[in-house]
Design an enzyme around this catalytic site. Structure first.
Site, PDB file in Angstrom:
ATOM      1  N   LYS A  95      45.541   5.411 -22.454  1.00 19.31           N
ATOM      2  CA  LYS A  95      47.119   5.742 -22.640  1.00 19.31           C
ATOM      3  C   LYS A  95      47.228   5.880 -23.780  1.00 19.31           C
ATOM      4  CE  LYS A  95      49.780   4.453 -19.347  1.00 19.31           C
ATOM      5  NZ  LYS A  95      50.331   3.566 -18.333  1.00 19.31           N
TER       6      LYS A  95
ATOM      7  N   ARG B 185      52.975  -1.850 -21.244  1.00 21.79           N
ATOM      8  CA  ARG B 185      52.166  -1.138 -20.274  1.00 21.79           C
ATOM      9  C   ARG B 185      50.695  -1.314 -20.533  1.00 21.79           C
ATOM     10  NH1 ARG B 185      54.821   3.964 -18.455  1.00 21.79           N
ATOM     11  NH2 ARG B 185      56.974   3.817 -19.013  1.00 21.79           N
TER      12      ARG B 185
ATOM     13  N   GLY C 293      46.830   1.054 -10.414  1.00 21.36           N
ATOM     14  CA  GLY C 293      47.034  -0.168  -9.820  1.00 21.36           C
ATOM     15  C   GLY C 293      46.650  -1.559 -10.320  1.00 21.36           C
TER      16      GLY C 293
ATOM     17  N   MET D 197      47.587  -3.176 -12.826  1.00 20.14           N
ATOM     18  CA  MET D 197      48.568  -3.879 -13.544  1.00 20.14           C
ATOM     19  C   MET D 197      49.634  -2.935 -13.743  1.00 20.14           C
ATOM     20  SD  MET D 197      49.399  -6.439 -16.090  1.00 20.14           S
ATOM     21  CE  MET D 197      50.799  -6.492 -16.892  1.00 20.14           C
TER      22      MET D 197
ATOM     23  N   ARG E  23      46.973  12.804 -19.735  1.00 21.16           N
ATOM     24  CA  ARG E  23      45.717  12.353 -19.529  1.00 21.16           C
ATOM     25  C   ARG E  23      44.941  13.708 -18.668  1.00 21.16           C
ATOM     26  NH1 ARG E  23      47.061   7.930 -14.922  1.00 21.16           N
ATOM     27  NH2 ARG E  23      48.401   8.966 -13.812  1.00 21.16           N
TER      28      ARG E  23
ATOM     29  N   HIS F 234      11.804  12.984   9.985  1.00 23.65           N
ATOM     30  CA  HIS F 234      12.072  14.420  10.525  1.00 23.65           C
ATOM     31  C   HIS F 234      13.362  15.030  10.771  1.00 23.65           C
ATOM     32  CE1 HIS F 234      12.153  17.303  14.016  1.00 23.65           C
ATOM     33  NE2 HIS F 234      10.831  18.044  13.366  1.00 23.65           N
TER      34      HIS F 234
ATOM     35  N   ARG G 136       6.786  25.498   5.902  1.00 24.58           N
ATOM     36  CA  ARG G 136       5.796  24.475   6.917  1.00 24.58           C
ATOM     37  C   ARG G 136       5.563  25.338   7.893  1.00 24.58           C
ATOM     38  NH1 ARG G 136       9.918  20.704   4.808  1.00 24.58           N
ATOM     39  NH2 ARG G 136       9.127  18.523   4.154  1.00 24.58           N
TER      40      ARG G 136
ATOM     41  N   ARG H 204       2.381  26.758   3.249  1.00 21.48           N
ATOM     42  CA  ARG H 204       1.507  25.468   3.201  1.00 21.48           C
ATOM     43  C   ARG H 204       0.455  25.830   4.849  1.00 21.48           C
ATOM     44  NH1 ARG H 204       3.758  19.561   3.796  1.00 21.48           N
ATOM     45  NH2 ARG H 204       4.121  20.487   5.995  1.00 21.48           N
TER      46      ARG H 204
ATOM     47  N   SER I 256       1.828  21.287  -6.255  1.00 24.62           N
ATOM     48  CA  SER I 256       3.381  20.877  -5.721  1.00 24.62           C
ATOM     49  C   SER I 256       3.433  19.738  -5.336  1.00 24.62           C
ATOM     50  CB  SER I 256       3.521  21.889  -4.730  1.00 24.62           C
ATOM     51  OG  SER I 256       4.976  21.911  -4.151  1.00 24.62           O
TER      52      SER I 256
ATOM     53  N   CYS J 132       8.236  19.846  -3.829  1.00 30.09           N
ATOM     54  CA  CYS J 132       8.932  20.368  -2.559  1.00 30.09           C
ATOM     55  C   CYS J 132       9.182  19.138  -1.724  1.00 30.09           C
ATOM     56  CB  CYS J 132       7.785  21.463  -2.159  1.00 30.09           C
ATOM     57  SG  CYS J 132       6.297  20.451  -1.207  1.00 30.09           S
TER      58      CYS J 132
ATOM     59  N   TYR K 222       9.383  24.553 -11.622  1.00 32.95           N
ATOM     60  CA  TYR K 222      10.469  24.630 -10.562  1.00 32.95           C
ATOM     61  C   TYR K 222      10.698  23.483  -9.704  1.00 32.95           C
ATOM     62  CZ  TYR K 222       6.755  25.207  -6.935  1.00 32.95           C
ATOM     63  OH  TYR K 222       5.880  25.195  -6.018  1.00 32.95           O
TER      64      TYR K 222
HETATM   65  C1  PEP Z   1       5.948  15.902   1.340  1.00 32.99           C
HETATM   66  O1  PEP Z   1       5.114  14.944   1.652  1.00 32.99           O
HETATM   67  O2  PEP Z   1       6.576  15.596   0.319  1.00 32.99           O
HETATM   68  C2  PEP Z   1       6.044  17.239   1.725  1.00 32.99           C
HETATM   69  C3  PEP Z   1       6.599  18.161   1.325  1.00 32.99           C
HETATM   70  O3  PEP Z   1       5.533  17.395   3.001  1.00 32.99           O
HETATM   71  P1  PEP Z   1       6.072  17.025   4.470  1.00 32.99           P
HETATM   72  O4  PEP Z   1       7.379  16.470   4.537  1.00 32.99           O
HETATM   73  O5  PEP Z   1       6.012  18.072   5.517  1.00 32.99           O
HETATM   74  O6  PEP Z   1       4.880  15.807   4.712  1.00 32.99           O
HETATM   75 MG    MG Z   2       3.705  15.774   3.061  1.00 35.03          MG
END
Ligand code: PEP
Ligand code: MG
Length: 922
Positions: A34, A104, A113, A115, A348, A471, A594, A650, A803, A871, A891
């Site tokens: 402020k 202030r 809030g 003060m 502000r 999962h 997968r 995969r 990967s 991944c 990536y």
């Molecule tokens: C991992 O293990 O990070 C992966 C991508 O394979 P999954 O989750 O299918 O085991």
């Molecule tokens: Mg795996």
């Protein structure tokens, strides 16, 4: 030695800047947000009532010295007050022409809030009488005086607000009026007296008549408030460090309630809800600031001020433009008009919704106010996340909590808000959604691959077990279904078809609301708002700029042959529809398909089971021949959807028992049949049970799966590779550019690859010859076993790409089960600070990350152009993305719904490590 400077006049911001070394952020740290902005407005010629700031350093010194002002601070404060007297032509404590000031607090970061403010310091019995003489307005003066006694009482002397409020209410009741505005001069005069008596009664001393005592005590109260409980709690919640201290701002009072040519208001320079470039705010004539906020009278829209005070309004518009230009940010301002003269009391950066933030950033860049890079940096990945998932209305969520409807909390596995009726198994869930058209939420202790149809039909998913890579979590994220996992307080009774937390019972078919962004579960319905990416043109523009940043060569310093652009963002997608969505969200590759998910489709699972249960090679081949066309069509669809972009497929990863019914269930069925003497089908069931028992392993996740299964039973992956290459060939013949990359999971030793990879490459070549087409392709492996990481140099002699499967790599590096750890101990570890973060959500850089870093370096030492990606679930987490940028990944790959978030996060990393920051732009 020159005296330490504790106090800065608003006109001394240059000195403050010099003292801290030139950085605006440091000026804010010294003068508080402020104070720094009041001083800055003064510097650029915006009308600010004269005043000064006592620094945060003075506050810290006061607290460190046992609640004593540091040497010379008070003298400097008095000196500054003299200067303010000179500037205003008024005198503090002088009855004939009194100067009144406000006091202030103002820390570096705004802490709403923390003060309250004390207004009207300088009023006492004498100066009040003097002001009546001066203004001729007794009501105004005693209203101001009683406010001072009241605020001073509560803020400085710690009296409860009710001590004053109750007396005021009682007074109004006695007089038979409802509103403060119905009280006249005499009323306020006698209330001022009563308020003074309240102080005496509670504290045993009089309200201080000496204005300098008032100022000193108010300054001390602000300093002390830094260590008040409210402030400490706020800082803990907002992640603000405790050593910053607060500044104190002493500002000349200006009055918006000095008649109908006075007024006060608040405004945003752009609409904070949607970002539109228009002034947005409220004001009231003949009123004080708190009247606008308190809603005692109906406020006016800011544009109406044009009619009531045209000159001040035009000046206000010019100032708002000037402030936006100066700060290059949307501003939230407070102003007062005192008898026609406009004063700015605060500016502000304005708080805004995620939607407004994106629009403002993009429009400001288009207006040339900020660079595209700054626009990118101003938006957080979390804000992008918010924009893509349905959200609960925060106000209604808050009310739900107050009504005790928060049912349980768990891991915030997949963001977004879902409201639906609960069902406890996948078939019922799907049926209720498809046949009854209900909004459904599937509730399970945990999910398995054969629950996927129920999950896909659900608006939301809730499990009582499992963690961020379970999962349920992985699938939910992939399909953008809001999901909370591991809500351990919930007891699910699958037989009675109900769940409970203590005595709170929810039965099948009843409604709940699941907040996958926060991990909270509520009873009943909470309304949501749902956005789509295609409609969000500003976000699309911002992400396009983010991609441009990442695609720029030279963004990363890297050894010869390594990528020098930023990260690319690919997606994990199993089906052509996912791939199309991923591409529309901006993915430039598929980093993980997968394939086993395709085996769970209802018409395929029986064939997969036949294949597993085959007794002869011929039977197995026949089953695989039946599966081949399905897989080929799936893969061809993926190549067509990703035309021109790489698609990593995969090969089969899980142990085979996952495709069969569970051992326990089948055993129970066999025993029941035997007990009941049912012979029909018993032989088949017994055979199935025997096969399941044969496949049973004590530790299946470390058993016959991944590359090991391919070596022991190569026919499956041979079929898959044939399907991949036939699919790619068909797509190529149709004019698409297919770029298949075959990924072998769970490699631990280079010799495993040496056995299987050449065999598969032969199939690839054979298919291309058969079909008479050529297209680029690669064979590579996942790095998800620590031994693979440790021997990356050898592995890269065979694998053409890596990967990182960081779900398994984290599981195996830590030795924590990815399915159970969160439920059993991991969340507690994080809560207790044993681990800084959940390693299944954010890469553990020191451990797992070290293995990754080593793999990239050693892999590229063998094969300099080795393509490296990630991944695991971490591929969509901004902190993990930053780490992937640092170690030299090409990536990151994440669920389609996280692709926009990852694109922005990747651009942030590229800019940050190149040394580009928001501050540099200003
Ligand atoms: C991992 O293990 O990070 C992966 C991508 O394979 P999954 O989750 O299918 O085991
Ligand atoms: Mg795996």
């Amino acid at each position: 030695m020159t005296e330490k400077k504790w106090v800065y006049l608003f006109s001394e911001v240059d000195q403050a800047e010099k003292y801290v070394g030139g950085k605006w952020d440091d000026v804010k740290a010294l003068l508080g947000g402020k104070g720094a902005n009041l001083a800055e407005m003064t510097r650029i010629g915006v009308p600010v009532p004269p005043g000064f700031t006592v620094t945060t350093q003075a506050c810290n010194a006061y607290l460190a010295e046992g609640y004593n002002f540091p040497a010379k601070m008070w003298e400097q404060e008095l000196q500054a007050l003299k200067q303010v007297e000179n500037l205003t032509g008024k005198k503090f404590g002088d009855a004939s022409n009194p100067l009144l000031v406000s006091c202030r607090s103002g820390a570096k970061f705004s802490m709403p809030g923390m003060m309250d403010t004390v207004l009207n310091l300088g009023l006492n019995d004498e100066t009040a009488a003097g002001m009546v003489q001066l203004t001729g307005d007794t009501r105004f003066v005693y209203d101001a005086y009683r406010r001072l006694v009241q605020m001073f009482g509560s803020v400085v002397l710690d009296l409860p607000d009710e001590a004053f409020e109750d007396v005021l209410e009682e007074y109004k009741k006695q007089k038979g009026v409802k509103s403060d505005t119905d009280l006249d001069a005499e009323d306020w005069k006698s209330l001022t007296k009563e308020f003074q008596q309240i102080v005496r009664r509670h504290k045993g001393f009089d309200f201080p008549q000496d204005p300098f005592d008032q100022l000193r005590l108010a300054t001390e109260a602000v300093f002390k408030s830094w260590n008040g409980k409210r402030a400490i709690d706020y800082r803990n919640a907002a992640g603000i460090t405790h050593d910053l201290g607060t500044a104190v701002n002493i500002v000349t009072m200006v009055f918006g309630n000095m008649g109908w040519n006075s007024g006060t208001g608040v405004a945003f320079t752009r609409d904070p809800a949607n970002g539109e470039k228009m002034l947005y705010g409220d004001y009231l004539m003949n009123a004080q600031g708190e009247d606008v906020v308190a809603g005692i009278r109906n406020t006016q829209k800011i544009e109406n001020l044009q009619n009531e005070a045209p000159v001040a309004y035009q000046q206000f518009l010019d100032i708002c433009d000037k402030l936006e230009d100066h700060y290059r940010e949307m501003q939230d301002v407070e102003f007062t008009i005192e008898q026609g003269k406009l004063w700015m009391l605060q500016t502000r950066d304005g708080k805004r919704t995620a939607k407004a933030a994106v629009r403002i950033a993009v429009e400001m860049a288009n207006e040339g106010l900020i660079s595209k890079e700054t626009a990118i940096l101003k938006i957080t990945p979390e804000q992008v996340d918010t924009l893509l998932h349905p959200q609960f209305d925060p106000k209604i969520k808050k009310t739900a909590k107050e009504e005790n409807r928060l049912y349980a909390t768990g891991v915030n596995a997949s963001p977004g808000a879902a409201v639906g009726q609960i069902y406890f198994d996948a078939d019922t869930t799907e049926r209720m959604a498809k046949e009854e058209g209900q909004n459904v939420i599937m509730v399970r202790p945990f999910t398995k691959p054969d629950d996927v149809h129920g999950m896909l039909a659900s608006k939301g998913i809730l499990t009582s077990e499992g963690g961020a890579t379970s999962h349920a979590a992985v699938v939910a994220r992939q399909f953008g279904v809001p999901c909370v996992v591991g809500a351990a307080a919930i007891r699910i009774d699958l037989e009675k078809r109900q769940m409970s937390v203590n005595d709170k019972l929810v039965k099948e078919g009843e409604w709940i609301s699941v907040d996958g962004t926060s991990g909270e579960v509520f009873l009943g319905k909470i309304p949501t708002v749902a956005p789509t990416l295609e409609e969000q043109t500003d976000l699309l523009t911002l992400l396009k700029w983010a991609d441009e940043v990442c695609a720029t060569k030279g963004m990363r310093k890297a050894p010869e042959g390594w990528p020098t652009t930023g990260l690319q963002v690919w997606a994990n997608a199993d089906y052509p529809a996912d791939a199309r969505r991923a591409r529309s969200y901006g993915a430039v590759g598929i980093g993980l398909c997968r394939t086993e998910h395709m085996f769970f489709e209802p018409e395929r699972l029986p064939i997969v089971q036949q294949m597993i249960l085959s007794e002869t090679g011929a039977q197995r081949k026949a089953a695989l021949d039946e599966l081949l066309p399905y897989q080929r069509a799936d893969f061809q669809g993926l190549f067509e959807a990703m035309d021109g972009y790489p698609v990593i497929i995969r090969l089969i990863d899980p142990p085979l028992h996952e495709f069969l019914p569970s051992l326990e269930e089948t055993l129970e069925e066999v025993i029941t049949m035997r007990v009941k003497g049912e012979t029909d089908g018993l032989e088949d069931k017994e055979k199935l049970l025997k096969n399941i028992q044969l496949l049973h392993e004590s530790n299946p996740m470390m058993g016959l799966r991944g590359i090991r299964l391919s070596i022991v039973m190569p026919e499956i992956v041979e079929m898959q590779v044939r399907a991949i290459f036939e699919g790619a060939a068909n797509a190529t013949l149709k004019g698409f550019l297919a770029k298949p990359e075959v990924m072998i999971p769970l490699t631990g030793h280079v010799n495993e690859l040496k056995v299987i990879q050449p065999r598969l490459e032969q199939i690839a070549k054979a298919v291309m010859t058969e079909k008479g087409v050529e297209f680029p392709y690669k064979f590579g492996t996942m790095i998800e076993i620590p031994r693979a990481a440790l021997t990356a140099a050898e592995i890269a002699s065979v694998a053409e790409f890596f990967s990182f499967g960081t779900n398994d790599l984290t599981q195996m590096t830590y030795g924590y089960s990815r399915d159970d750890a969160e439920r059993n101990f991991l969340l507690k570890y994080v809560e207790d600070g044993i681990l800084p973060k959940n390693p299944f959500q954010t890469i553990d850089q020191e451990g797992v990350g070290r293995l990754m870093d080593m793999s990239v370096k050693e892999g590229r030492a063998t094969r300099v152009n080795l393509e490296v990606g990630i991944c695991g679930e971490h591929g969509g987490d901004p902190l993990s993305i930053d780490f992937c940028h640092i170690i030299g990944n090409n990536y990151v790959s994440c669920s389609p719904f996280r692709v926009p978030i990852a694109r922005l996060a990747a651009a942030h990393s590229a800019l940050k490590h190149k040394g580009v920051s928001i501050a540099a732009d200003l």
